[in-house]
Design an enzyme around this catalytic site. Structure first.
Site: not given
Ligand code: FES
Length: 145
Positions: A33, A35, A59, A103
């Site tokens: 992603c 991130d 996120c 994540c």
């Protein structure tokens, strides 16, 4: 979709911030992603993690897992911190939706990268710790030598 614990840690994240002159820092990126997560560790002379902070462009699930992961490593020795895996963190949060599992890896990887940084600076070996693959920190960025 999210458990109460995830929502709690997302809405009231623990240990957000940074530590000046940290004993170790680690910055990792999530290839899926894009991130980014950075962890700061303050480690005392007995190799106990005295304090830990994190910053993220991530996120909600990344925030929640990092918040929980920092709570779990605080007060532990560097060796004990190796047991705080993303699986352990997810269990402590009562689970994450499957699409959000990647994540939770950010927190584990960033902690490992920070431990690696600490170990390198101090010439010690932490059993089971491997050189982080996704450490994207530029070592002259904001560290003072
Ligand atoms: Fe990027 Fe969760 S979507 S860390």
């Amino acid at each position: 979709m999210y458990t109460e614990k995830v929502m709690d840690h997302f809405q009231n994240p623990r240990n957000v911030g940074e530590i000046e002159n940290a004993s170790g820092t680690g910055t990792v990126g999530n290839a899926k992603c894009g991130d980014i997560m950075r962890i700061y560790l303050d480690i005392d002379e007995n190799q106990v993690i005295r304090d830990v902070k994190f910053k993220t462009f991530g996120c909600g699930a990344a925030v929640a897992t990092s918040s929980m992961a920092t709570e779990m490593v605080k007060g532990k020795t560097v060796q004990e911190a190796m047991e705080v895996t993303n699986k352990a963190v997810m269990e402590a949060l009562d689970g994450l939706p499957p699409v959000k599992v990647h994540c939770s890896l950010l927190a584990e990887e960033a902690i490992h990268a920070a431990l690696w940084d600490y170990a390198e600076k101090n010439g010690i070996t932490i059993e089971g710790l491997e050189k982080p693959k996704s450490d994207i920190s530029e070592h002259d960025e904001d560290e003072e030598y």
